[in-house]
Design a protein around this motif. Structure first.
Motif, PDB file in Angstrom:
ATOM      1  N   UNK A  17      19.081   6.584  10.044  1.00 13.60           N
ATOM      2  CA  UNK A  17      18.979   5.384  10.870  1.00 13.60           C
ATOM      3  C   UNK A  17      17.586   4.764  10.776  1.00 13.60           C
ATOM      4  N   UNK A  18      16.568   5.593  10.870  1.00 13.37           N
ATOM      5  CA  UNK A  18      15.193   5.094  10.811  1.00 13.37           C
ATOM      6  C   UNK A  18      14.915   4.467   9.449  1.00 13.37           C
ATOM      7  N   UNK A  19      15.304   5.149   8.393  1.00 12.39           N
ATOM      8  CA  UNK A  19      15.047   4.639   7.041  1.00 12.39           C
ATOM      9  C   UNK A  19      15.807   3.344   6.766  1.00 12.39           C
ATOM     10  N   UNK A  20      16.951   3.180   7.429  1.00 11.58           N
ATOM     11  CA  UNK A  20      17.750   1.961   7.252  1.00 11.58           C
ATOM     12  C   UNK A  20      17.207   0.795   8.078  1.00 11.58           C
ATOM     13  N   UNK A  21      16.278   1.083   8.996  1.00 11.78           N
ATOM     14  CA  UNK A  21      15.656   0.008   9.758  1.00 11.78           C
ATOM     15  C   UNK A  21      15.953  -0.030  11.236  1.00 11.78           C
ATOM     16  N   UNK A 177      30.057   4.814  18.629  1.00 12.83           N
ATOM     17  CA  UNK A 177      31.299   5.205  17.943  1.00 12.83           C
ATOM     18  C   UNK A 177      31.593   4.328  16.732  1.00 12.83           C
ATOM     19  N   UNK A 178      31.079   3.106  16.699  1.00 16.30           N
ATOM     20  CA  UNK A 178      31.339   2.199  15.593  1.00 16.30           C
ATOM     21  C   UNK A 178      30.713   2.600  14.278  1.00 16.30           C
ATOM     22  N   UNK A 179      29.820   3.593  14.310  1.00 10.59           N
ATOM     23  CA  UNK A 179      29.237   4.101  13.058  1.00 10.59           C
ATOM     24  C   UNK A 179      29.570   5.582  12.899  1.00 10.59           C
ATOM     25  N   UNK A 180      30.762   5.944  13.367  1.00  9.98           N
ATOM     26  CA  UNK A 180      31.217   7.335  13.248  1.00  9.98           C
ATOM     27  C   UNK A 180      32.516   7.413  12.460  1.00  9.98           C
ATOM     28  N   UNK A 181      32.748   8.549  11.857  1.00 13.47           N
ATOM     29  CA  UNK A 181      34.028   8.895  11.221  1.00 13.47           C
ATOM     30  C   UNK A 181      34.430  10.271  11.735  1.00 13.47           C
ATOM     31  N   UNK A 182      35.609  10.345  12.317  1.00 14.21           N
ATOM     32  CA  UNK A 182      36.096  11.600  12.906  1.00 14.21           C
ATOM     33  C   UNK A 182      35.108  12.171  13.926  1.00 14.21           C
ATOM     34  N   UNK A 183      34.511  11.275  14.719  1.00 18.28           N
ATOM     35  CA  UNK A 183      33.637  11.709  15.791  1.00 18.28           C
ATOM     36  C   UNK A 183      32.235  12.108  15.395  1.00 18.28           C
ATOM     37  N   UNK A 184      31.886  11.943  14.126  1.00 18.97           N
ATOM     38  CA  UNK A 184      30.546  12.305  13.645  1.00 18.97           C
ATOM     39  C   UNK A 184      29.866  11.066  13.069  1.00 18.97           C
ATOM     40  N   UNK A 185      28.553  10.993  13.208  1.00 17.60           N
ATOM     41  CA  UNK A 185      27.825   9.872  12.648  1.00 17.60           C
ATOM     42  C   UNK A 185      28.044   9.809  11.134  1.00 17.60           C
ATOM     43  N   UNK A 187      26.781   8.253   7.792  1.00 18.01           N
ATOM     44  CA  UNK A 187      25.513   7.692   7.317  1.00 18.01           C
ATOM     45  C   UNK A 187      25.700   6.370   6.596  1.00 18.01           C
ATOM     46  N   UNK A 188      26.789   6.210   5.869  1.00 17.85           N
ATOM     47  CA  UNK A 188      27.030   4.940   5.181  1.00 17.85           C
ATOM     48  C   UNK A 188      27.333   3.826   6.186  1.00 17.85           C
ATOM     49  N   UNK A 189      28.059   4.161   7.244  1.00 16.95           N
ATOM     50  CA  UNK A 189      28.345   3.158   8.286  1.00 16.95           C
ATOM     51  C   UNK A 189      27.069   2.768   9.035  1.00 16.95           C
ATOM     52  N   UNK A 195      22.153  -3.056   8.170  1.00 17.46           N
ATOM     53  CA  UNK A 195      21.978  -4.124   7.187  1.00 17.46           C
ATOM     54  C   UNK A 195      22.652  -5.424   7.653  1.00 17.46           C
ATOM     55  N   UNK A 196      23.873  -5.321   8.165  1.00 17.17           N
ATOM     56  CA  UNK A 196      24.592  -6.504   8.612  1.00 17.17           C
ATOM     57  C   UNK A 196      23.959  -7.121   9.850  1.00 17.17           C
ATOM     58  N   UNK A 197      23.488  -6.278  10.762  1.00 17.83           N
ATOM     59  CA  UNK A 197      22.852  -6.798  11.979  1.00 17.83           C
ATOM     60  C   UNK A 197      21.542  -7.495  11.646  1.00 17.83           C
TER      61      UNK A 197
END
Length: 200
Positions: A17-21, A177-185, A187-189, A195-197
């Motif tokens: 998250x930090x590295x992505x901004x 939850x919007x950046x999770x898959x199967x309840x886990x963070x 990383x690609x999301x 990036x989109x925000x």
């Protein structure tokens, strides 16, 4: 656009998250599927850059417990996500983000009773006070002017965050939850969301 990734429970997701901004990370100390123990949060916070906001999320918690966790973990902001009254949101050592569930215009009117600089507007509470992955009606915010710093939450995803920003013009967007898959963070999301925000 500032971005907060909430419900962080591991170092790897925090670093991604930090590295992505990301500008802020949220640590949930209330009952939740993303609940973290203070000692776990401290280990993550200790390796984060100084400029990242470290937000502790609490629900109807005793102020002394909150302050104890603040000091033991190195938090920089407090998010109160329960039924705290305006008076109960005062007197802390750090800036307060007060969260509100949005279902009708009157909910916005109620926020005006609070003196805190930061308002987090979320979907109405479900099984937990937040992180339920449901968006509220963003049109409630049209023609609404406030001197508060608005943090938009509730059902945000990499796919809809640009639209959300265009409609509501917030100070910050907050996702869990919007950046999770199967309840886990996921990383690609996380990367796609930030990036989109930031590109909105």
């Amino acid at each position: 656009m500032k971005v907060k990734i909430c419900g962080i429970t591991d170092v790897d997701s925090a670093h991604v998250a930090v590295q992505a901004g990301a500008d802020a990370l949220g640590f949930v100390f209330a009952k939740s599927k993303r609940q973290i123990r203070p000692e776990q949060a401290k280990q993550i916070i200790e390796v984060l850059p100084k400029e990242i906001e470290k937000v502790g999320v609490f629900v109807n918690e005793d102020p002394q417990v909150i302050e104890s966790i603040v000091h033991s973990c190195g938090l920089t902001m407090i998010q109160l996500h329960g039924e705290e009254s305006p008076d109960q949101c005062q007197g802390y050592s750090l800036p307060i983000i007060k969260a509100f569930g949005m279902s009708e215009k009157q909910d916005l009117v109620n926020t005006q009773l609070y003196l805190n600089d930061y308002l987090l507007l979320d979907s109405p509470k479900g099984a937990y006070q937040g992180g339920n992955g449901v968006r509220f009606d963003w049109s409630l915010l049209t023609k609404w002017n406030s001197n508060k710093k608005l943090i938009l939450a509730g059902g945000l995803t990499p796919e809809n965050v640009r639209e959300a920003i265009e409609v509501t013009q917030p100070y910050m967007v907050d996702v869990s939850s919007g950046v999770e898959t199967d309840g886990k963070k996921d990383h690609e999301k996380i990367k796609a969301f930030i990036q989109n925000a930031k590109g909105a």
